[in-house]
Design a protein around this motif. Structure first.
Motif, mmCIF file in Angstrom:
data_model
loop_
_atom_site.group_PDB
_atom_site.id
_atom_site.type_symbol
_atom_site.label_atom_id
_atom_site.label_comp_id
_atom_site.label_asym_id
_atom_site.label_seq_id
_atom_site.Cartn_x
_atom_site.Cartn_y
_atom_site.Cartn_z
ATOM 1 N N ARG A 141 0.842 -1.206 0.000
ATOM 2 C CA ARG A 141 0.000 0.000 0.000
ATOM 3 C C ARG A 141 0.874 1.252 0.000
ATOM 4 O O ARG A 141 1.944 1.276 0.596
ATOM 5 C CB ARG A 141 -0.896 -0.009 1.253
ATOM 6 C CG ARG A 141 -1.709 1.267 1.452
ATOM 7 C CD ARG A 141 -2.564 1.203 2.712
ATOM 8 N NE ARG A 141 -1.776 0.915 3.900
ATOM 9 C CZ ARG A 141 -1.067 1.821 4.561
ATOM 10 N NH1 ARG A 141 -1.006 3.084 4.142
ATOM 11 N NH2 ARG A 141 -0.399 1.470 5.651
ATOM 12 N N MET A 142 0.406 2.302 -0.674
ATOM 13 C CA MET A 142 1.094 3.587 -0.570
ATOM 14 C C MET A 142 1.170 3.987 0.895
ATOM 15 O O MET A 142 0.173 3.917 1.612
ATOM 16 C CB MET A 142 0.309 4.673 -1.322
ATOM 17 C CG MET A 142 0.666 4.837 -2.762
ATOM 18 S SD MET A 142 -0.133 6.300 -3.473
ATOM 19 C CE MET A 142 -1.868 5.853 -3.361
ATOM 20 N N LYS A 143 2.328 4.434 1.320
ATOM 21 C CA LYS A 143 2.509 4.805 2.713
ATOM 22 C C LYS A 143 2.360 6.315 2.894
ATOM 23 O O LYS A 143 2.864 7.101 2.087
ATOM 24 C CB LYS A 143 3.888 4.361 3.208
ATOM 25 C CG LYS A 143 4.083 2.850 3.147
ATOM 26 C CD LYS A 143 2.968 2.110 3.877
ATOM 27 C CE LYS A 143 3.153 0.608 3.894
ATOM 28 N NZ LYS A 143 3.093 -0.020 2.577
ATOM 29 N N VAL A 144 1.660 6.689 3.963
ATOM 30 C CA VAL A 144 1.409 8.103 4.263
ATOM 31 C C VAL A 144 2.552 8.645 5.112
ATOM 32 O O VAL A 144 2.801 8.157 6.220
ATOM 33 C CB VAL A 144 0.071 8.283 5.005
ATOM 34 C CG1 VAL A 144 -0.159 9.757 5.345
ATOM 35 C CG2 VAL A 144 -1.081 7.744 4.158
ATOM 36 N N LEU A 145 3.232 9.648 4.594
ATOM 37 C CA LEU A 145 4.279 10.336 5.341
ATOM 38 C C LEU A 145 3.718 11.683 5.785
ATOM 39 O O LEU A 145 3.356 12.514 4.956
ATOM 40 C CB LEU A 145 5.523 10.518 4.476
ATOM 41 C CG LEU A 145 6.720 11.208 5.150
ATOM 42 C CD1 LEU A 145 8.026 10.585 4.690
ATOM 43 C CD2 LEU A 145 6.744 12.708 4.845
ATOM 44 N N ALA A 146 3.610 11.877 7.091
ATOM 45 C CA ALA A 146 3.014 13.100 7.646
ATOM 46 C C ALA A 146 4.095 13.989 8.229
ATOM 47 O O ALA A 146 4.927 13.539 9.027
ATOM 48 C CB ALA A 146 1.999 12.741 8.729
ATOM 49 N N GLU A 147 4.096 15.251 7.853
ATOM 50 C CA GLU A 147 5.152 16.176 8.240
ATOM 51 C C GLU A 147 4.786 17.028 9.456
ATOM 52 O O GLU A 147 3.649 17.504 9.577
ATOM 53 C CB GLU A 147 5.471 17.118 7.080
ATOM 54 C CG GLU A 147 6.598 18.100 7.394
ATOM 55 C CD GLU A 147 6.761 19.168 6.331
ATOM 56 O OE1 GLU A 147 7.908 19.562 6.071
ATOM 57 O OE2 GLU A 147 5.747 19.618 5.766
ATOM 58 N N ILE A 171 4.703 6.976 8.381
ATOM 59 C CA ILE A 171 6.005 7.567 8.695
ATOM 60 C C ILE A 171 5.749 8.995 9.152
ATOM 61 O O ILE A 171 4.943 9.707 8.539
ATOM 62 C CB ILE A 171 6.931 7.598 7.456
ATOM 63 C CG1 ILE A 171 7.076 6.195 6.851
ATOM 64 C CG2 ILE A 171 8.292 8.182 7.794
ATOM 65 C CD1 ILE A 171 7.722 6.195 5.466
ATOM 66 N N VAL A 172 6.402 9.431 10.210
ATOM 67 C CA VAL A 172 6.284 10.822 10.648
ATOM 68 C C VAL A 172 7.587 11.533 10.311
ATOM 69 O O VAL A 172 8.676 11.084 10.683
ATOM 70 C CB VAL A 172 5.964 10.929 12.150
ATOM 71 C CG1 VAL A 172 5.981 12.406 12.590
ATOM 72 C CG2 VAL A 172 4.599 10.320 12.443
ATOM 73 N N ASP A 173 7.442 12.652 9.603
ATOM 74 C CA ASP A 173 8.576 13.414 9.085
ATOM 75 C C ASP A 173 8.783 14.657 9.943
ATOM 76 O O ASP A 173 7.864 15.476 10.090
ATOM 77 C CB ASP A 173 8.255 13.796 7.638
ATOM 78 C CG ASP A 173 9.308 14.674 7.015
ATOM 79 O OD1 ASP A 173 10.494 14.437 7.281
ATOM 80 O OD2 ASP A 173 8.935 15.601 6.259
ATOM 81 N N LEU A 174 9.968 14.807 10.504
ATOM 82 C CA LEU A 174 10.278 15.933 11.382
ATOM 83 C C LEU A 174 11.085 16.970 10.616
ATOM 84 O O LEU A 174 12.227 16.720 10.220
ATOM 85 C CB LEU A 174 11.057 15.442 12.601
ATOM 86 C CG LEU A 174 10.365 14.327 13.404
ATOM 87 C CD1 LEU A 174 11.288 13.793 14.477
ATOM 88 C CD2 LEU A 174 9.064 14.822 13.998
#
Length: 489
Positions: A141-147, A171-174
């Protein structure tokens, strides 16, 4: 299968039209279908040979004893007769509930089955690589990367990261701005050691990237100027990297990253916002020999439109170009909820893989609009009058006025220093009325309207409305943390 359909006089014609072509008896049991009693149903069943009974979904009594005595299953139909056309063909073929209205029961079951398919597809997927247990690329599945922008300035960064994961981020993007230092980056990541999910560092500054590598699983972003300075460090840390074009082409930068020893690469061709080349930039999404990154969040942030439909459409576009990671953000008020929306969008795309379009999947992103509009039976009345205009003169309630606000997910009504809280407008209204805080009927009606508006504000993440009204006074100070103003009623 012979079916008994008890109904009320108000909906009898609708039920008869729907039942045409089925082996069904439509019997009017009174004016309102939901007033059917177990005794009346027992008598109806005794008059014929039935294989099943479908009663109104609005019935509140239990027909368990009737079913036990007669041996005929009694199912809850839909709440509204107009939905019977959807339910009737399923009787005897699809399990229905004895206690839950059919549309709710079937919708919940279909959503559960859909999510089971999503989970199974991800379990069996073959990725191109894995980041901290999360599959990237391949047929996963496409993965959601949240910034999270300016992570070094966020007071409770751990809480924010946990929140984003709970809302559906993979994934959480810092992100770290130009004022951040390596010590800031180390402080932030060291405080997240207990977080299990994948974390990314978002900066092109080599020193900041290097400071994050003790915990960062993914680096955003690398290009020709920073790869020579930090590429080997990223490779030694075993981190994945998003590579972007710059002065060099994307292919050239990917090759440079590979020569630095980085094995897990995601290519970002840089999606442009609407009006700045969105359609043209889509042409750059092609096979780079590694998973693709789709920067949907920038498009959503720079478009004044409701995020829910925009996220769904962008996820569909990402699916068509073969993206593996899709970027989402909630920087502005209008994009709050985007992470949940994007996660569901990616799940819809999984379910749409073998379909020509993402429709009738079992899950959807319909929020305000209906998939099927209900055709209600006409109202019955003998006379009608045109409503007159309400007088402009205000008669204030001697009991006093209320300040209406929201606190988190609670509606708050304050009068004379006393607050009544609740999550449903009708509960707050009932409590206020039962305690004698309202003495005028028009005030009670207006109070109910404003409490309902507060509930809608919570549901849809909006501020309380400040539109003029016959009881509104000067703007009041907010009594909630997530609204921009309270209402005086």
């Amino acid at each position: 299968m012979r079916i008994l359909l008890p109904t009320g006089a108000a909906t009898a014609e609708t039920v008869r039209r729907t039942a045409a072509g089925f082996d069904a008896d439509v019997v009017v049991t009174g004016k309102i279908a939901s007033f059917l009693t177990p005794r009346a149903l027992r008598e109806l069943i005794a008059k014929g040979a039935y294989d099943a009974v479908v009663v109104s979904g609005m019935c509140t009594v239990s027909f368990e004893a009737v079913e036990r005595e007669t041996g005929v299953p009694v199912y809850r139909g839909p709440r509204h007769a107009a939905d019977l056309a959807w339910i009737l063909p399923l009787v005897g073929k699809t399990p229905l509930s004895r206690t839950v209205p059919a549309e709710d029961f079937l919708r919940a079951g279909k959503a559960k089955d859909a999510m089971a398919l999503v989970v199974a597809a991800e379990r069996d997927a073959e990725p191109e690589f894995v980041i901290r247990g999360t599959k990237i690329g391949g047929n996963s599945r496409m993965k959601v990367l949240a910034e999270i922008m300016d992570a070094h300035r966020v007071e409770d960064i751990g809480g924010r990261v946990e929140q984003y994961f709970s809302e559906g981020a993979d994934i959480v993007d810092l992100g770290f701005g130009f004022d951040a230092t390596p010590d800031d980056v180390k402080r932030v990541f060291s405080g997240l050691e207990e977080i299990d999910g994948p974390l990314a560092v978002d900066t092109q500054d080599p020193d900041l990237i290097r400071a994050a590598l003790s915990r960062a699983d993914l680096v955003l972003s690398l290009q020709e100027t920073n790869i020579p300075k930090v590429g080997k460090d990223v490779a030694r840390a075993g981190a994945a990297a998003v590579v972007v074009p710059g002065g060099k082409t994307l292919n050239a930068n990917i090759a440079k990253a590979r020569r630095a020893g980085i094995n897990c690469i995601v290519a970002d061709p840089l999606l442009q916002p609407v009006g700045s080349g969105l359609v043209t930039s889509l042409g750059q999404f092609k096979d780079y020999g590694c998973p693709l990154f789709f920067g949907a969040g920038n498009v959503v942030e720079l478009l004044d439109a409701d995020s829910v439909g925009t996220n769904a459409l962008l996820a569909g576009m990402a699916k068509e170009v073969g993206a593996s990671v899709i970027f989402s953000s909630e920087h502005s008020d209008k994009t709050q909820g985007s992470i949940r929306e994007m996660r569901k969008s990616t799940e819809m795309m999984v379910l749409a893989r073998d379909r020509p379009y993402p429709k009738d999947l079992g899950i959807d992103l319909l929020v305000l609009k209906e998939k099927r509009r209900r055709r209600e039976p006409p109202l019955e009345y003998e006379t009608a009058i045109t409503a007159g205009r309400m007088p402009d003169e205000i008669i204030y309630d001697p009991k006093g006025n209320f300040r209406i606000g929201i606190e988190g997910d609670q509606i708050v009504a304050v009068i004379n220093g006393k607050a009544v809280r609740g999550t449903r407008w009708q509960d707050v209204l009932f409590t206020l009325l039962s305690q004698g805080h309202v003495s005028l009927l028009d005030h009670a009606g207006y109070l109910g309207r404003e409490l309902y508006k507060a509930e809608l504000a919570i549901r849809y993440g909006r501020s309380l409305s400040r539109t003029g009204s016959f009881r509104e006074e000067s703007p009041a100070v907010s009594c909630g943390e997530n609204n921009s103003g309270a209402r005086v009623v």
